[in-house]
Design a protein around this motif. Structure first.
Motif, PDB file in Angstrom:
ATOM      1  N   GLY A 313       0.833  -1.194   0.000  1.00 14.47           N
ATOM      2  CA  GLY A 313       0.000   0.000   0.000  1.00 14.47           C
ATOM      3  C   GLY A 313       0.866   1.242   0.000  1.00 14.47           C
ATOM      4  N   ARG A 314       0.265   2.365  -0.389  1.00 14.99           N
ATOM      5  CA  ARG A 314       1.027   3.610  -0.516  1.00 14.99           C
ATOM      6  C   ARG A 314       1.372   4.237   0.829  1.00 14.99           C
ATOM      7  N   THR A 315       0.448   4.128   1.809  1.00 19.28           N
ATOM      8  CA  THR A 315       0.685   4.746   3.117  1.00 19.28           C
ATOM      9  C   THR A 315       0.383   3.745   4.225  1.00 19.28           C
ATOM     10  N   ASN A 316       0.791   4.083   5.441  1.00 23.16           N
ATOM     11  CA  ASN A 316       0.527   3.206   6.587  1.00 23.16           C
ATOM     12  C   ASN A 316      -0.973   3.006   6.804  1.00 23.16           C
ATOM     13  N   LEU A 322      -5.491  -2.817   4.243  1.00 20.63           N
ATOM     14  CA  LEU A 322      -5.176  -4.090   3.579  1.00 20.63           C
ATOM     15  C   LEU A 322      -5.037  -5.224   4.584  1.00 20.63           C
ATOM     16  N   LYS A 323      -4.427  -4.945   5.721  1.00 19.09           N
ATOM     17  CA  LYS A 323      -4.265  -5.971   6.755  1.00 19.09           C
ATOM     18  C   LYS A 323      -5.613  -6.415   7.300  1.00 19.09           C
ATOM     19  N   GLU A 324      -6.527  -5.475   7.513  1.00 13.51           N
ATOM     20  CA  GLU A 324      -7.858  -5.829   8.006  1.00 13.51           C
ATOM     21  C   GLU A 324      -8.607  -6.669   6.985  1.00 13.51           C
ATOM     22  N   GLU A 325      -8.442  -6.325   5.712  1.00 12.95           N
ATOM     23  CA  GLU A 325      -9.091  -7.100   4.648  1.00 12.95           C
ATOM     24  C   GLU A 325      -8.505  -8.508   4.584  1.00 12.95           C
ATOM     25  N   ALA A 326      -7.191  -8.602   4.738  1.00 18.57           N
ATOM     26  CA  ALA A 326      -6.535  -9.910   4.724  1.00 18.57           C
ATOM     27  C   ALA A 326      -7.010 -10.774   5.883  1.00 18.57           C
ATOM     28  N   LYS A 327      -7.215 -10.168   7.034  1.00 16.31           N
ATOM     29  CA  LYS A 327      -7.705 -10.923   8.196  1.00 16.31           C
ATOM     30  C   LYS A 327      -9.118 -11.451   7.967  1.00 16.31           C
ATOM     31  N   GLU A 460      12.048  -8.371  -3.057  1.00 11.38           N
ATOM     32  CA  GLU A 460      11.329  -8.874  -4.219  1.00 11.38           C
ATOM     33  C   GLU A 460      10.450 -10.046  -3.806  1.00 11.38           C
ATOM     34  N   ALA A 461       9.486 -10.416  -4.665  1.00  9.74           N
ATOM     35  CA  ALA A 461       8.619 -11.554  -4.394  1.00  9.74           C
ATOM     36  C   ALA A 461       8.087 -12.096  -5.714  1.00  9.74           C
ATOM     37  N   ASP A 462       7.663 -13.357  -5.695  1.00 11.73           N
ATOM     38  CA  ASP A 462       7.071 -13.956  -6.901  1.00 11.73           C
ATOM     39  C   ASP A 462       5.807 -13.210  -7.304  1.00 11.73           C
ATOM     40  N   HIS A 463       4.994 -12.880  -6.294  1.00  9.29           N
ATOM     41  CA  HIS A 463       3.732 -12.176  -6.519  1.00  9.29           C
ATOM     42  C   HIS A 463       3.762 -10.828  -5.797  1.00  9.29           C
ATOM     43  N   ILE A 464       3.499  -9.763  -6.535  1.00  6.29           N
ATOM     44  CA  ILE A 464       3.348  -8.439  -5.933  1.00  6.29           C
ATOM     45  C   ILE A 464       1.917  -7.972  -6.151  1.00  6.29           C
ATOM     46  N   VAL A 465       1.244  -7.604  -5.059  1.00  6.27           N
ATOM     47  CA  VAL A 465      -0.084  -7.004  -5.141  1.00  6.27           C
ATOM     48  C   VAL A 465       0.062  -5.519  -4.832  1.00  6.27           C
ATOM     49  N   LEU A 466      -0.345  -4.674  -5.778  1.00  4.94           N
ATOM     50  CA  LEU A 466      -0.323  -3.226  -5.566  1.00  4.94           C
ATOM     51  C   LEU A 466      -1.758  -2.715  -5.510  1.00  4.94           C
ATOM     52  N   TYR A 467      -2.081  -2.064  -4.414  1.00  7.91           N
ATOM     53  CA  TYR A 467      -3.410  -1.470  -4.249  1.00  7.91           C
ATOM     54  C   TYR A 467      -3.357  -0.046  -4.770  1.00  7.91           C
ATOM     55  N   GLU A 468      -4.188   0.263  -5.764  1.00  8.98           N
ATOM     56  CA  GLU A 468      -4.156   1.577  -6.422  1.00  8.98           C
ATOM     57  C   GLU A 468      -4.493   2.748  -5.495  1.00  8.98           C
ATOM     58  N   LYS A 469      -5.176   2.476  -4.422  1.00  5.40           N
ATOM     59  CA  LYS A 469      -5.648   3.560  -3.561  1.00  5.40           C
ATOM     60  C   LYS A 469      -4.474   4.378  -3.020  1.00  5.40           C
ATOM     61  N   SER A 470      -4.594   5.686  -3.101  1.00  8.70           N
ATOM     62  CA  SER A 470      -3.554   6.576  -2.586  1.00  8.70           C
ATOM     63  C   SER A 470      -4.170   7.467  -1.508  1.00  8.70           C
ATOM     64  N   SER A 471      -3.412   8.418  -1.030  1.00 17.54           N
ATOM     65  CA  SER A 471      -3.912   9.360  -0.032  1.00 17.54           C
ATOM     66  C   SER A 471      -4.013  10.742  -0.661  1.00 17.54           C
ATOM     67  N   PHE A 472      -4.695  11.637   0.022  1.00 17.55           N
ATOM     68  CA  PHE A 472      -4.836  12.998  -0.490  1.00 17.55           C
ATOM     69  C   PHE A 472      -3.465  13.660  -0.632  1.00 17.55           C
ATOM     70  N   ALA A 473      -2.596  13.457   0.370  1.00 19.50           N
ATOM     71  CA  ALA A 473      -1.271  14.085   0.345  1.00 19.50           C
ATOM     72  C   ALA A 473      -0.392  13.530  -0.765  1.00 19.50           C
TER      73      ALA A 473
END
Length: 528
Positions: A313-316, A322-327, A460-473
């Motif tokens: 993810g772009r920010t903490n 993402l962690k909550e969704e993974a749980k 690095e990793a075999d699979h990279i998941v990038l979440y497009e969501k960014s922050s206002f800043a």
């Protein structure tokens, strides 16, 4: 900025700048060259190997010790981070301890507890004013000048000035911080002399740190700078990649990626076209095609596919999401600080209670963990350190009958989901149920890592998941041209971590970074 025309010409003749695009083995190339220099008779004590992180320095130290098995700590004295290198010359004042000194400082100003925290993958003060103050010093500007430039001000100017003045007074008779180490060295140390100066991760250095590099480079016979300007993602903390690009010297570009397959390489190169003020680097990918996949829902990503995974993810704040969704979906994961997705005590309590229900026995220390999560425990029995437990040996095996008759367990016996009604939230129970249902072995190391793009730079990793969501800043839709380039660099780093698969999770959020749109643009270019 840091040297005269004459010195610039002198530096240019003795400097090689190694540009290492993602996966091309920049650090390995640097260390292999160091091996060759050792083989020709260069001694470790004649080398200054400086880097931005301890990880890079530790790898170089291993190489030196491998070549010189009898090498002492004195021999590798100058294999250090930039701060540590400067610190060796000025040890009269101890370094500020955030767990003691900063508590005292915060109490005097009636501020919340000040400590180091991970911010964009780097340890910084959790106090906004002190972060801005440190950034100003690293950019070689005044604190007020930097304060004015900050868009999202968290304190008014008057309070900022009070905090900074108090911090400077606090340090005078107290201790030094990391930036002081470099400032002291620049002000007081004589120019050193080395046969070889090597600086790794050079794209991440601040103007203050570049001033240090110029000071050490002045009397060095040979200079090697290594980095990748496209992966310079610490500008938020004062780093200025232009100093690496403009340092006088001969450019050497590594041209073979040992990580990226064709599709991911092509996509990353398209993203790099949006980065301004960069060194053009032509390098080739692996022979494998690779895959770029897009998803509208987190649950559609095939996390059961073999191989290593990173969800970025772009920010903490977005990483927390993402962690909550993974749980929710029962994924077992960790972050770069090795914090796992489950509470070890809760996991141990679940396992121990299931053993008791199955007629097995547990130790007293297991009972202590179990009792943390059960309400109905007789007075004096919740802690196994009390007199009530004094006759029970720590190696004695205890079954359910013993706990009911002699161990203070009053609760009606149920499964762990109903039994643990204290300090065990419902969302944690759902998570543990899902993990158990998925057949996950939580004693093993997780194969999924979730964190910010900044925190995994270099990995690095075999699979990279990038979440497009960014922050206002961090939104590219409200930035200057230079700031937009910085943002594209961050996502370029994220994309180029992928060894086989790049998974893009879409977002409809207002400040979404256009990963999918860029992918579609690239495909149309290919089609035409």
């Amino acid at each position: 900025m840091f040297c005269s025309k004459e010195n610039e010409h002198h530096l240019k003749k003795k400097t090689v700048k190694i540009f290492g695009p993602p996966g091309t083995g920049k650090t390995t190339t640097l260390l292999n060259h160091l091996d060759r220099l050792f083989a020709r008779g260069l001694m470790p004590i004649q080398v200054a190997f400086l880097a931005f992180t301890n990880k890079a320095v530790d790898t170089a130290v291993e190489r030196a010790k491998k070549q010189f098995v009898d090498a002492t700590e004195e021999d590798i004295f100058n294999f250090r981070t930039l701060h540590s290198f400067c610190r060796q010359n000025f040890k009269s004042k101890p370094v500020i301890d955030p767990e003691t000194d900063m508590v005292e400082f915060a109490e005097k100003l009636n501020l919340p507890k000040i400590r180091y925290e991970k911010h964009n993958g780097q340890a910084v003060w959790n106090d906004w004013s002190l972060r801005v103050y440190d950034k100003a010093r690293n950019r070689l500007v005044s604190p007020i000048e930097q304060y004015v430039k900050e868009e999202n001000k968290q304190v008014n100017r008057s309070k900022f000035e009070i905090i900074i003045e108090a911090y400077e007074n606090f340090k005078k008779n107290h201790r030094v911080d990391f930036t002081d180490m470099i400032e002291e060295y620049l002000a007081k140390a004589e120019d050193p002399s080395f046969k070889v100066l090597i600086v790794d991760e050079a794209q991440d250095l601040t103007p203050l740190q570049w001033k240090l590099v110029y000071k050490i480079a002045k009397n060095s016979d040979k200079i090697y700078l290594a980095g990748d300007d496209d992966q310079a993602i610490y500008e938020w903390n004062g780093a200025e990649v232009e100093n690496f690009i403009e340092f006088p010297g001969r450019n050497f570009i590594l041209n073979q990626s040992h990580r990226m397959p064709k599709k991911i390489h092509q996509y990353s190169q398209y993203i790099s076209t949006y980065i301004k003020n960069r060194v053009h680097k032509k390098f080739v990918p692996l022979k494998e095609e690779g895959h770029i996949l897009t998803y509208n829902r987190f649950m559609d990503i095939p996390f059961d596919a073999p191989g290593s995974w990173m969800i970025l993810g772009r920010t903490n704040k977005i990483v927390y999401e993402l962690k909550e969704e993974a749980k929710k979906h029962g994924l077992y994961f960790k972050d770069t600080s090795e914090h796992k997705s489950f509470d070890l005590n809760k996991y141990r309590a679940v396992l121990s209670w299931d053993k008791l229900l199955n007629g097995e026995s547990v130790l007293k220390e297991d009972v202590q963990v179990i009792y943390t999560y059960i309400n109905d425990i007789q007075h004096g029995y919740r802690s196994t350190d009390t007199k009530k437990w004094s006759s029970v040996d720590k190696e004695q095996l205890l079954d359910l009958k013993f706990l009911q008759e002699q161990g203070g367990l009053n609760a009606k016996i149920k499964n762990w989901q109903d039994m643990f009604n204290r300090n065990f939230p419902e969302k944690d129970k759902i998570y543990f149920e899902n993990v158990i249902k998925n057949g996950t072995n939580m004693d093993e190391d997780p194969r999924i890592l979730i964190d910010t793009i900044h925190s995994i730079k270099g990995d690095e990793a075999d699979h990279i998941v990038l979440y497009e969501k960014s922050s206002f800043a961090a939104s590219i839709y409200r930035k200057s041209s230079k700031e937009v380039s910085s943002e594209y660099r961050v996502w370029y780093v994220g994309v180029t971590r992928a060894k086989k698969y790049l998974h893009i999770l879409r977002s409809s959020f207002d400040t979404t970074f256009p990963l999918c749109r860029l992918k579609n643009e690239l495909e149309r270019i290919d089609y035409e």
